[in-house]
Design a protein around this motif. Structure first.
Motif, PDB file in Angstrom:
ATOM      1  N   HIS A   1       0.835  -1.204   0.000  1.00  0.00           N
ATOM      2  CA  HIS A   1       0.000   0.000   0.000  1.00  0.00           C
ATOM      3  C   HIS A   1       0.871   1.256   0.000  1.00  0.00           C
ATOM      4  O   HIS A   1       0.445   2.308  -0.477  1.00  0.00           O
ATOM      5  CB  HIS A   1      -0.924   0.010   1.215  1.00  0.00           C
ATOM      6  CG  HIS A   1      -1.921  -1.110   1.220  1.00  0.00           C
ATOM      7  ND1 HIS A   1      -1.632  -2.365   1.719  1.00  0.00           N
ATOM      8  CD2 HIS A   1      -3.200  -1.164   0.757  1.00  0.00           C
ATOM      9  CE1 HIS A   1      -2.694  -3.146   1.574  1.00  0.00           C
ATOM     10  NE2 HIS A   1      -3.658  -2.446   0.993  1.00  0.00           N
ATOM     11  N   LEU A   2       2.078   1.137   0.549  1.00  0.00           N
ATOM     12  CA  LEU A   2       3.023   2.256   0.579  1.00  0.00           C
ATOM     13  C   LEU A   2       4.433   1.714   0.459  1.00  0.00           C
ATOM     14  O   LEU A   2       4.793   0.751   1.150  1.00  0.00           O
ATOM     15  CB  LEU A   2       2.880   3.041   1.889  1.00  0.00           C
ATOM     16  CG  LEU A   2       3.925   4.132   2.164  1.00  0.00           C
ATOM     17  CD1 LEU A   2       3.843   5.252   1.126  1.00  0.00           C
ATOM     18  CD2 LEU A   2       3.756   4.703   3.572  1.00  0.00           C
ATOM     19  N   VAL A   3       5.227   2.313  -0.417  1.00  0.00           N
ATOM     20  CA  VAL A   3       6.655   2.003  -0.541  1.00  0.00           C
ATOM     21  C   VAL A   3       7.432   3.279  -0.277  1.00  0.00           C
ATOM     22  O   VAL A   3       7.111   4.340  -0.828  1.00  0.00           O
ATOM     23  CB  VAL A   3       7.014   1.473  -1.942  1.00  0.00           C
ATOM     24  CG1 VAL A   3       8.527   1.252  -2.063  1.00  0.00           C
ATOM     25  CG2 VAL A   3       6.262   0.182  -2.237  1.00  0.00           C
ATOM     26  N   THR A   4       8.453   3.185   0.580  1.00  0.00           N
ATOM     27  CA  THR A   4       9.343   4.320   0.809  1.00  0.00           C
ATOM     28  C   THR A   4      10.776   3.907   0.497  1.00  0.00           C
ATOM     29  O   THR A   4      11.169   2.758   0.708  1.00  0.00           O
ATOM     30  CB  THR A   4       9.266   4.825   2.264  1.00  0.00           C
ATOM     31  OG1 THR A   4       9.742   3.805   3.158  1.00  0.00           O
ATOM     32  CG2 THR A   4       7.850   5.206   2.635  1.00  0.00           C
ATOM     33  N   MET A   5      11.536   4.857  -0.006  1.00  0.00           N
ATOM     34  CA  MET A   5      12.966   4.649  -0.242  1.00  0.00           C
ATOM     35  C   MET A   5      13.639   6.005  -0.328  1.00  0.00           C
ATOM     36  O   MET A   5      12.974   7.043  -0.499  1.00  0.00           O
ATOM     37  CB  MET A   5      13.219   3.850  -1.520  1.00  0.00           C
ATOM     38  CG  MET A   5      12.779   4.549  -2.796  1.00  0.00           C
ATOM     39  SD  MET A   5      13.335   3.694  -4.311  1.00  0.00           S
ATOM     40  CE  MET A   5      12.723   2.050  -4.069  1.00  0.00           C
ATOM     41  N   SER A   6      14.961   6.008  -0.219  1.00  0.00           N
ATOM     42  CA  SER A   6      15.732   7.232  -0.378  1.00  0.00           C
ATOM     43  C   SER A   6      16.234   7.347  -1.812  1.00  0.00           C
ATOM     44  O   SER A   6      16.172   6.388  -2.590  1.00  0.00           O
ATOM     45  CB  SER A   6      16.921   7.235   0.587  1.00  0.00           C
ATOM     46  OG  SER A   6      17.867   6.245   0.189  1.00  0.00           O
TER      47      SER A   6
ATOM     48  N   VAL B   1      11.408   6.124 -11.140  1.00  0.00           N
ATOM     49  CA  VAL B   1      11.433   4.988 -10.226  1.00  0.00           C
ATOM     50  C   VAL B   1      10.111   4.877  -9.478  1.00  0.00           C
ATOM     51  O   VAL B   1       9.534   3.792  -9.354  1.00  0.00           O
ATOM     52  CB  VAL B   1      12.604   5.120  -9.232  1.00  0.00           C
ATOM     53  CG1 VAL B   1      12.508   4.046  -8.140  1.00  0.00           C
ATOM     54  CG2 VAL B   1      13.939   5.009  -9.961  1.00  0.00           C
ATOM     55  N   ALA B   2       9.618   6.015  -8.977  1.00  0.00           N
ATOM     56  CA  ALA B   2       8.350   6.013  -8.251  1.00  0.00           C
ATOM     57  C   ALA B   2       7.212   5.538  -9.146  1.00  0.00           C
ATOM     58  O   ALA B   2       6.362   4.730  -8.727  1.00  0.00           O
ATOM     59  CB  ALA B   2       8.061   7.407  -7.704  1.00  0.00           C
TER      60      ALA B   2
ATOM     61  N   VAL C   1       3.956   5.660  -3.519  1.00  0.00           N
ATOM     62  CA  VAL C   1       5.412   5.584  -3.389  1.00  0.00           C
ATOM     63  C   VAL C   1       5.949   6.939  -2.957  1.00  0.00           C
ATOM     64  O   VAL C   1       5.526   7.974  -3.507  1.00  0.00           O
ATOM     65  CB  VAL C   1       6.083   5.167  -4.721  1.00  0.00           C
ATOM     66  CG1 VAL C   1       7.602   5.088  -4.560  1.00  0.00           C
ATOM     67  CG2 VAL C   1       5.521   3.830  -5.207  1.00  0.00           C
ATOM     68  N   VAL C   2       6.858   6.929  -1.983  1.00  0.00           N
ATOM     69  CA  VAL C   2       7.523   8.143  -1.526  1.00  0.00           C
ATOM     70  C   VAL C   2       9.024   7.926  -1.604  1.00  0.00           C
ATOM     71  O   VAL C   2       9.544   6.979  -1.011  1.00  0.00           O
ATOM     72  CB  VAL C   2       7.120   8.509  -0.080  1.00  0.00           C
ATOM     73  CG1 VAL C   2       7.890   9.737   0.389  1.00  0.00           C
ATOM     74  CG2 VAL C   2       5.619   8.749   0.019  1.00  0.00           C
ATOM     75  N   VAL C   3       9.710   8.788  -2.343  1.00  0.00           N
ATOM     76  CA  VAL C   3      11.167   8.734  -2.449  1.00  0.00           C
ATOM     77  C   VAL C   3      11.724  10.002  -1.801  1.00  0.00           C
ATOM     78  O   VAL C   3      11.427  11.114  -2.245  1.00  0.00           O
ATOM     79  CB  VAL C   3      11.643   8.656  -3.917  1.00  0.00           C
ATOM     80  CG1 VAL C   3      13.169   8.524  -3.966  1.00  0.00           C
ATOM     81  CG2 VAL C   3      10.987   7.478  -4.634  1.00  0.00           C
ATOM     82  N   THR C   4      12.515   9.833  -0.755  1.00  0.00           N
ATOM     83  CA  THR C   4      13.057  10.999  -0.057  1.00  0.00           C
ATOM     84  C   THR C   4      14.263  11.557  -0.803  1.00  0.00           C
ATOM     85  O   THR C   4      15.059  10.815  -1.386  1.00  0.00           O
ATOM     86  CB  THR C   4      13.455  10.645   1.383  1.00  0.00           C
ATOM     87  OG1 THR C   4      14.433   9.593   1.369  1.00  0.00           O
ATOM     88  CG2 THR C   4      12.242  10.172   2.170  1.00  0.00           C
ATOM     89  N   LEU C   5      14.393  12.886  -0.747  1.00  0.00           N
ATOM     90  CA  LEU C   5      15.436  13.602  -1.488  1.00  0.00           C
ATOM     91  C   LEU C   5      16.366  14.385  -0.559  1.00  0.00           C
ATOM     92  O   LEU C   5      17.016  15.322  -1.000  1.00  0.00           O
ATOM     93  CB  LEU C   5      14.791  14.572  -2.484  1.00  0.00           C
ATOM     94  CG  LEU C   5      13.734  14.000  -3.438  1.00  0.00           C
ATOM     95  CD1 LEU C   5      13.089  15.129  -4.228  1.00  0.00           C
ATOM     96  CD2 LEU C   5      14.357  12.963  -4.368  1.00  0.00           C
ATOM     97  N   GLY C   6      16.415  14.022   0.710  1.00  0.00           N
ATOM     98  CA  GLY C   6      17.240  14.779   1.642  1.00  0.00           C
ATOM     99  C   GLY C   6      16.691  16.176   1.841  1.00  0.00           C
ATOM    100  O   GLY C   6      15.485  16.376   2.021  1.00  0.00           O
ATOM    101  N   ALA C   7      17.564  17.157   1.768  1.00  0.00           N
ATOM    102  CA  ALA C   7      17.153  18.543   1.996  1.00  0.00           C
ATOM    103  C   ALA C   7      16.189  19.057   0.939  1.00  0.00           C
ATOM    104  O   ALA C   7      15.531  20.081   1.134  1.00  0.00           O
ATOM    105  CB  ALA C   7      18.386  19.442   2.047  1.00  0.00           C
TER     106      ALA C   7
END
Length: 257
Positions: free
Chosen positions: A122-127, A143-144, A155-161
């Motif tokens: 239901h949710l995917v997270t990655m950096s 990718v998302a 899908v949530v992809v973190t981007l740092g700052a």
């Protein structure tokens, strides 16, 4: 409010930094799935942590009764824990969350494992670092979108700052900005963000509109930003009240749908 079952362990975190103009990783205590479970509890959710599980270690009733199941990180790397994660994934009756944390170096076959779990998530997270290791040369938005094509609902992809990329049903991938913070230690920020997303899933379920997800991700970025302002970031998980005090009117969107 129900509870989340978090499968994993409590590894030493690796902080991405530089040494002599080259990429290096600094060890930092307090990271990974246990940190996520602690973060959920600090935000008012109920969390049950199952460390380094084997198939025989799973409590079927606990897994089946969970409103959210979270798998990922090192659980996906070893045959024994991977088998347990697959068993839990098949038993789960609630929301399934995949933390596709493969940094700093994915072992052979992990791309296929991530795809397998993403298809039912239901949710995917990655950096961003995870995305680059799994899909070299692909933009994070791509990718998302690809993970959504496999079957992941969001899908949530973190981007740092730079914030995060969000890909939710019914909308193109969008970038959600991070708040301005005085970062001193980024250790545990990703775990804090995942904890915030899970805590809001426990409180209100999945948003039924893309803008509801934008609000959820924005709040999670505030939680992560507050963690970064502490020199003991990995062990400085905030409460909702802490977030409200730091960011004023930008309080938790726990009722957003």
């Amino acid at each position: 409010m129900g509870y989340v079952v978090v499968l994993g362990d409590a590894p030493v975190g690796l902080l991405d930094t530089e040494r002599d103009a080259e990429r290096a990783y600094r060890q930092a205590a307090g990271a990974g799935p246990l940190d996520v479970a602690v973060g959920v509890a600090r935000l008012g959710g109920r969390a049950q942590f199952v460390g380094s599980p084997g198939v025989d270690d799973l409590d079927v009733a606990v897994v089946e009764g969970a409103d959210v199941l979270c798998c990922g990180s090192v659980v996906l790397r070893q045959p024994g824990t991977l088998a347990a994660a697959r068993r839990a994934w098949s038993l789960a009756t609630g929301l399934r969350v995949l933390d596709a944390d493969v940094s700093p170096r994915p072992p052979d076959g992990l791309r296929e494992v991530v795809a397998e779990f993403a298809a039912g998530a239901h949710l995917v997270t990655m950096s961003t670092a995870d995305a680059r290791l799994l899909y070299p040369g692909e933009p994070v938005e791509g990718v998302a979108a690809y993970l959504r094509e496999l079957g992941a609902a969001t899908v949530v992809v973190t981007l740092g700052a730079a914030g995060a990329v969000l890909a939710a049903a019914g909308a193109d991938p969008v970038r959600v900005p991070t708040p301005r913070v005085d970062a001193v230690d980024t250790t545990g920020a990703g775990d804090a963000m995942l904890a915030a997303l899970i805590a809001d899933l426990l409180a209100s379920g999945e948003p039924d509109r893309p803008d509801g997800w934008v609000e959820r991700v924005a709040f999670a970025l505030r939680v992560a930003g507050l963690v970064c302002e502490s020199p003991a970031g990995a062990t400085a998980k905030p409460t909702r009240a802490d977030v409200g005090r730091r960011f004023g009117g930008q309080a938790a969107p726990s009722s957003s749908r």
